[in-house]
Design a protein around this motif. Structure first.
Motif, mmCIF file in Angstrom:
data_model
loop_
_atom_site.group_PDB
_atom_site.id
_atom_site.type_symbol
_atom_site.label_atom_id
_atom_site.label_comp_id
_atom_site.label_asym_id
_atom_site.label_seq_id
_atom_site.Cartn_x
_atom_site.Cartn_y
_atom_site.Cartn_z
ATOM 1 N N VAL A 22 0.834 -1.198 0.000
ATOM 2 C CA VAL A 22 0.000 0.000 0.000
ATOM 3 C C VAL A 22 0.872 1.253 0.000
ATOM 4 C CG1 VAL A 22 -1.993 -1.127 1.050
ATOM 5 C CG2 VAL A 22 -0.245 -0.090 2.513
ATOM 6 N N TRP A 24 2.143 3.391 1.898
ATOM 7 C CA TRP A 24 2.752 3.824 3.154
ATOM 8 C C TRP A 24 4.220 4.096 2.920
ATOM 9 C CZ3 TRP A 24 0.341 -0.643 6.364
ATOM 10 C CH2 TRP A 24 -0.908 -0.252 6.874
ATOM 11 N N THR A 30 0.522 7.296 5.206
ATOM 12 C CA THR A 30 -0.006 7.238 3.848
ATOM 13 C C THR A 30 0.579 8.367 3.008
ATOM 14 O OG1 THR A 30 -2.075 6.212 4.571
ATOM 15 C CG2 THR A 30 -2.107 7.334 2.442
ATOM 16 N N GLU A 33 -2.343 11.205 -0.114
ATOM 17 C CA GLU A 33 -3.769 11.047 0.199
ATOM 18 C C GLU A 33 -4.632 11.709 -0.872
ATOM 19 O OE1 GLU A 33 -6.847 12.080 3.828
ATOM 20 O OE2 GLU A 33 -4.722 11.820 4.279
ATOM 21 N N GLN A 39 -0.049 7.497 -5.057
ATOM 22 C CA GLN A 39 -0.199 6.253 -4.309
ATOM 23 C C GLN A 39 0.268 5.050 -5.119
ATOM 24 O OE1 GLN A 39 -3.721 5.559 -2.063
ATOM 25 N NE2 GLN A 39 -3.613 7.532 -1.046
ATOM 26 N N CYS A 43 3.269 2.566 -3.939
ATOM 27 C CA CYS A 43 3.049 1.119 -3.868
ATOM 28 C C CYS A 43 4.115 0.365 -4.648
ATOM 29 C CB CYS A 43 1.675 0.751 -4.417
ATOM 30 S SG CYS A 43 0.294 1.297 -3.408
ATOM 31 N N HIS A 111 -6.363 4.550 1.314
ATOM 32 C CA HIS A 111 -5.643 3.848 0.262
ATOM 33 C C HIS A 111 -6.523 3.694 -0.978
ATOM 34 C CE1 HIS A 111 -2.853 1.939 3.454
ATOM 35 N NE2 HIS A 111 -2.564 3.185 3.197
ATOM 36 N N GLN A 114 -3.482 -0.831 -4.559
ATOM 37 C CA GLN A 114 -2.375 -1.628 -4.039
ATOM 38 C C GLN A 114 -2.024 -2.726 -5.027
ATOM 39 O OE1 GLN A 114 -3.884 -3.351 -0.337
ATOM 40 N NE2 GLN A 114 -3.807 -5.362 -1.262
#
Length: 115
Positions: A22, A24, A30, A33, A39, A43, A111, A114
């Protein structure tokens, strides 16, 4: 003893299975966002250390499965932007083949996707 492992290695010929990664950062915060491209990039970047931990690299990846929250085809440019940025940082071309699946939600509401 931990109840959950991020990586499993099969015996015989070496097969490595990596749990969903994910967005992070190393501190569990995170990244990006509300930003699908950021994101997706994070990942993909998170997969590298998991592969390195078992002596592998993206050259060894046969297939990725990616889950994206509320997927619609108009999100493809953002998805590809994230993949392209991660590939550039990782120095990989081409990106391994994969399957993209739209899902209603992931484990953490922030999230968006992923692999």
């Amino acid at each position: 003893m931990d109840a959950y492992r991020q990586v499993s290695i099969a015996t015989g010929s070496k097969q490595v299975f990596i749990a969903g990664q994910v967005a992070w950062d190393a501190d569990g915060v995170t990244v990006g966002e509300g930003d699908l491209a950021a994101q997706v990039e994070q990942c993909c970047l998170n997969i590298g250390p998991a592969l390195a931990e078992v002596g592998g690299s993206f050259d060894d990846v046969a297939k990725l499965t990616v889950y994206v929250v509320d997927w619609t085809p108009d999100k493809m440019p953002l998805f590809l932007e994230g993949v392209t940025r991660a590939a550039a940082k990782l120095g990989i071309t081409p990106v391994p083949p994969g399957t993209l699946l739209g899902v209603a939600a992931l484990d953490v509401p922030d999230h968006l996707g992923q692999p």
